[in-house]
Design a protein around this motif. Structure first.
Motif, PDB file in Angstrom:
ATOM      1  N   CYS A  24      -7.079 -19.358   5.079  1.00  0.00           N
ATOM      2  CA  CYS A  24      -6.230 -20.133   4.729  1.00  0.00           C
ATOM      3  C   CYS A  24      -6.240 -21.342   5.287  1.00  0.00           C
ATOM      4  N   ASN A  27      -1.124 -23.359   2.857  1.00  0.00           N
ATOM      5  CA  ASN A  27      -0.522 -22.514   2.039  1.00  0.00           C
ATOM      6  C   ASN A  27       1.486 -22.676   1.976  1.00  0.00           C
ATOM      7  N   TYR A  34      -2.334 -14.991  -2.135  1.00  0.00           N
ATOM      8  CA  TYR A  34      -3.700 -13.734  -2.085  1.00  0.00           C
ATOM      9  C   TYR A  34      -3.770 -13.142  -1.019  1.00  0.00           C
ATOM     10  N   TYR A  36      -6.440 -10.462   0.620  1.00  0.00           N
ATOM     11  CA  TYR A  36      -7.909 -10.355   1.098  1.00  0.00           C
ATOM     12  C   TYR A  36      -8.950  -8.814   0.390  1.00  0.00           C
ATOM     13  N   PHE A  41      -5.670 -13.513  -6.731  1.00  0.00           N
ATOM     14  CA  PHE A  41      -4.235 -14.816  -6.195  1.00  0.00           C
ATOM     15  C   PHE A  41      -3.385 -14.223  -6.946  1.00  0.00           C
ATOM     16  N   SER A 104      -8.971 -14.534 -10.420  1.00  0.00           N
ATOM     17  CA  SER A 104      -9.471 -14.477  -9.285  1.00  0.00           C
ATOM     18  C   SER A 104     -10.447 -15.322  -9.440  1.00  0.00           C
TER      19      SER A 104
END
Length: 148
Positions: A24, A27, A34, A36, A41, A104
């Motif tokens: 990231c 942010n 998000y 990981y 998202f 995504s």
């Protein structure tokens, strides 16, 4: 800019699977998250958002082209330009209503794609909020204006 995220992984992305980002950069909006683990998202705030992304492509198995697409829970399937190799990019404008959108960046090619091992940054995705207002793409007036 609300969010900027990158991948530094030497990923092979299977057909219909998302790019996994691992770094990231910015942010600045707590309403955008998000995951990981699964590459999804989530935007939890109404508005119109601009999504811009790119990926450095190394190869594509058994395919004449490489393509990625923004795929969302609301049925968006916004495909990128296509290429055989090198850098692939795309962008999308999406409207978030009902305070929720999951999406995504998926491999939309007919086979798996490998990201370039020759660059430090393999892929980048940025999200910008461009308006607090929104439009519903299931609104009959919106559909009528598109068909004009």
């Amino acid at each position: 800019m609300c969010l900027q995220i990158q991948s530094t992984l030497n990923n092979i992305i299977d057909k219909d699977q998302p790019i996994i980002f691992n770094k990231c950069i910015i942010n600045a909006n707590q309403n955008i998250t998000y995951n990981y683990n699964n590459g999804h998202f989530t935007i939890n705030s109404n508005g119109i958002y601009y999504i811009r992304w790119w990926a450095n492509i190394h190869s594509c198995n058994d395919s004449d082209y490489v393509s990625f697409a923004i795929k969302s829970c609301k049925g968006h399937n916004i495909e990128s330009c296509t290429t055989k190799k090198e850098q692939l990019c795309g962008d999308a404008i999406v409207s978030v209503y009902d305070s929720h959108l999951n999406f995504s960046l998926n491999n939309n090619s007919s086979s798996s794609v490998s990201l370039s091992p020759y660059t430090n940054i393999k892929a980048n995705l940025s999200i910008f909020k461009i308006s607090n207002s929104y439009f519903r793409d299931d609104n009959p007036l919106f559909k009528r204006s598109i068909n004009l």
